[in-house]
Design a protein around this motif. Structure first.
Motif, PDB file in Angstrom:
ATOM      1  N   TYR A 115       0.810  -1.212   0.000  1.00 21.52           N
ATOM      2  CA  TYR A 115       0.000   0.000   0.000  1.00 21.52           C
ATOM      3  C   TYR A 115       0.848   1.269   0.000  1.00 21.52           C
ATOM      4  O   TYR A 115       0.455   2.278  -0.587  1.00 21.52           O
ATOM      5  CB  TYR A 115      -0.939   0.004   1.201  1.00 21.52           C
ATOM      6  CG  TYR A 115      -2.129  -0.929   1.060  1.00 21.52           C
ATOM      7  CD1 TYR A 115      -2.392  -1.592  -0.124  1.00 21.52           C
ATOM      8  CD2 TYR A 115      -3.003  -1.140   2.119  1.00 21.52           C
ATOM      9  CE1 TYR A 115      -3.472  -2.445  -0.259  1.00 21.52           C
ATOM     10  CE2 TYR A 115      -4.091  -2.000   2.003  1.00 21.52           C
ATOM     11  CZ  TYR A 115      -4.326  -2.637   0.809  1.00 21.52           C
ATOM     12  OH  TYR A 115      -5.397  -3.468   0.674  1.00 21.52           O
ATOM     13  N   GLN A 150       3.666   0.521  -3.659  1.00 19.75           N
ATOM     14  CA  GLN A 150       3.049   0.462  -4.976  1.00 19.75           C
ATOM     15  C   GLN A 150       2.030   1.575  -5.168  1.00 19.75           C
ATOM     16  O   GLN A 150       1.968   2.183  -6.242  1.00 19.75           O
ATOM     17  CB  GLN A 150       2.372  -0.891  -5.196  1.00 19.75           C
ATOM     18  CG  GLN A 150       1.688  -0.985  -6.569  1.00 19.75           C
ATOM     19  CD  GLN A 150       1.073  -2.353  -6.822  1.00 19.75           C
ATOM     20  OE1 GLN A 150       1.224  -3.279  -6.049  1.00 19.75           O
ATOM     21  NE2 GLN A 150       0.360  -2.483  -7.939  1.00 19.75           N
ATOM     22  N   TYR A 151       1.237   1.849  -4.118  1.00 19.36           N
ATOM     23  CA  TYR A 151       0.154   2.822  -4.258  1.00 19.36           C
ATOM     24  C   TYR A 151       0.458   4.171  -3.626  1.00 19.36           C
ATOM     25  O   TYR A 151      -0.349   5.096  -3.729  1.00 19.36           O
ATOM     26  CB  TYR A 151      -1.136   2.236  -3.669  1.00 19.36           C
ATOM     27  CG  TYR A 151      -1.579   0.973  -4.364  1.00 19.36           C
ATOM     28  CD1 TYR A 151      -1.953   0.979  -5.708  1.00 19.36           C
ATOM     29  CD2 TYR A 151      -1.610  -0.242  -3.684  1.00 19.36           C
ATOM     30  CE1 TYR A 151      -2.352  -0.183  -6.355  1.00 19.36           C
ATOM     31  CE2 TYR A 151      -2.008  -1.415  -4.324  1.00 19.36           C
ATOM     32  CZ  TYR A 151      -2.371  -1.376  -5.656  1.00 19.36           C
ATOM     33  OH  TYR A 151      -2.765  -2.532  -6.298  1.00 19.36           O
ATOM     34  N   GLN A 206      -5.504  -1.732  -9.856  1.00 21.28           N
ATOM     35  CA  GLN A 206      -5.712  -0.470  -9.164  1.00 21.28           C
ATOM     36  C   GLN A 206      -6.129  -0.720  -7.711  1.00 21.28           C
ATOM     37  O   GLN A 206      -6.750  -1.741  -7.404  1.00 21.28           O
ATOM     38  CB  GLN A 206      -6.776   0.375  -9.886  1.00 21.28           C
ATOM     39  CG  GLN A 206      -6.322   0.965 -11.209  1.00 21.28           C
ATOM     40  CD  GLN A 206      -6.432  -0.021 -12.348  1.00 21.28           C
ATOM     41  OE1 GLN A 206      -6.922  -1.139 -12.164  1.00 21.28           O
ATOM     42  NE2 GLN A 206      -5.981   0.363 -13.532  1.00 21.28           N
ATOM     43  N   LEU A 207      -5.800   0.225  -6.854  1.00 17.52           N
ATOM     44  CA  LEU A 207      -6.074   0.061  -5.425  1.00 17.52           C
ATOM     45  C   LEU A 207      -7.547  -0.214  -5.123  1.00 17.52           C
ATOM     46  O   LEU A 207      -7.844  -1.114  -4.321  1.00 17.52           O
ATOM     47  CB  LEU A 207      -5.592   1.305  -4.660  1.00 17.52           C
ATOM     48  CG  LEU A 207      -5.789   1.283  -3.135  1.00 17.52           C
ATOM     49  CD1 LEU A 207      -5.041   0.114  -2.510  1.00 17.52           C
ATOM     50  CD2 LEU A 207      -5.329   2.606  -2.522  1.00 17.52           C
TER      51      LEU A 207
END
Length: 397
Positions: A237, A240-241, A303-304
């Motif tokens: 989290y 990557q995001y 995508q998250l």
């Protein structure tokens, strides 16, 4: 609050939440711990590993003790150990000291996993016990939502040591609940002495019970999916995001909502359709959702929001499985409920730790590695159900 079972479930839930808080509340602090104590991220992660191992192994001690001397003494002993270790963790001068303190924390916290299950078995069976377990799961499941955020808030005005101070205070309050609110639920004449022969015979009986082992492994691999998520989500989290610690806490929390919301229907559904049917359908749903999410992520749709939504639905299915499987595994063994609870809990914790070790080398801090690891746990849980539950075994034949 007039329902004594509800009141007892609430007390047991508050007690059971201490252990998960000790894990989840600490997650946002791990980078700061590594920096402050001059260690690597891997070194900081050992503070989680030591907690899990001690937590799993210590359950074998508290279960037989609860059968021999009553439910309250092992709770008092374990929480007292936890309080001392938590203060020691807050004062840690080195990473080695903190790793040791976390291990001792796990030794103490294990009592809060084992003994509440035995208390539930003392008070209720079948769907009524499933409802009690589901109520406990509300409190436990709220922990992943509140604990990381609470840890982030504490760090906003303090540092990682203050997290342990707050945990110690919460443990002291728990000790008060045990001493002054929680009743003893096993009569003296029903207690069993701690004898190696009796324990060995009980363990052989449980380990040779296909249904007990199957239900235990269903819960074990289900919990392992949580452990895999726990060990990798912060990196996925944030790296990557690009989420902040607070953003990570919120995203982390959302995944628990599906679990605890669904768990509240476990007792009602078990009463209406039967516990085995509920587990069979829910574990299949868990495996299907996890495999679908893996396929979607591998197709490049990572995508998250997609990942969070997929995990939400998978965990909703799992919320029906774990409380029901716990109750079903203990129901046939009322005379050794403490031993059954501790052995089952130990197997489940060690299974979760083993899955972290097995999947760890394949992790690259992306959803493309985290989600398949969770799906692998889901498939192993489904296979355990297929091999141990007649309803599902017949359908898959």
């Amino acid at each position: 609050m007039r329902d004594p079972l509800f009141r007892m479930a609430l007390v047991l839930g508050l007690l059971s939440a201490v252990g998960p808080f000790a894990i989840d509340m600490y997650l946002p602090a791990m980078p700061q711990v590594a920096q402050d104590l001059g260690t690597t991220e891997a070194g900081a992660a050992l503070t989680l590993t030591s907690y899990f191992i001690a937590f799993g192994l210590a359950q074998m001690f508290y279960g037989p003790m609860a059968d021999a001397v009553g439910r309250k003494p092992p709770l008092v002993l374990g929480v007292a150990i936890f309080v001392i270790a938590t203060f020691a963790a807050a004062l840690s001068p080195s990473i080695g000291w903190l790793i040791a303190a976390r291990a001792i924390q796990g030794l103490g916290a294990a009592t809060l996993m084992v003994v509440p299950r035995a208390v539930i078995r003392d008070m209720a069976t079948g769907p009524a016990a499933a409802r009690m377990m589901a109520l406990i799961m509300i409190v436990i499941s709220v922990s992943p939502m509140l604990a990381p955020l609470t840890g982030s808030l504490i760090m906003a005005w303090g540092d990682w040591r203050d997290i342990f101070t707050v945990l110690a205070v919460a443990a002291v309050i728990s000790l008060g609940l045990i001493l002054f609110v929680l009743p003893e639920t096993i009569a003296r004449e029903d207690r069993r002495g701690i004898e190696a022969g009796i324990m060995a015979a009980g363990a052989r009986r449980l380990l040779s019970d296909r249904r007990f082992m199957g239900l235990t492994m269903i819960g074990g691999f289900g919990m392992a999916s949580f452990f895999v998520f726990l060990s990798s989500a912060s990196f996925v989290y944030t790296q990557q995001y690009g989420l902040s610690p607070t953003g990570f806490s919120v995203a982390f929390a959302i995944n628990a909502i599906g679990f605890f919301t669904a768990s509240q229907f476990a007792g009602r559904l078990a009463e209406k359709f039967g516990m085995e049917r509920v587990i069979s359908i829910a574990i299949t749903g868990f495996a299907v959702m996890a495999l679908m999410l893996t396929s979607i992520v591998w197709l490049g749709v990572d995508q998250l929001p997609v990942v969070i939504a997929g995990l939400f639905m998978a965990n909703a299915c799992l919320g029906l499985v774990i409380p029901t499987a716990m109750v079903m595994s203990l129901d046939p063994h009322p005379d050794i409920a403490g031993l059954a609870s501790s052995l089952g809990g130990t197997i489940q914790m060690l299974t979760g730790g083993a899955m972290i070790a097995v999947t760890g080398p394949f992790m690259d801090n992306t959803a493309a590695s985290m989600v398949p690891a969770i799906a692998a746990c889901a498939m192993l849980a489904w296979l355990s159900a297929a091999l141990s539950l007649p309803r599902l075994r017949l359908r898959s034949a």
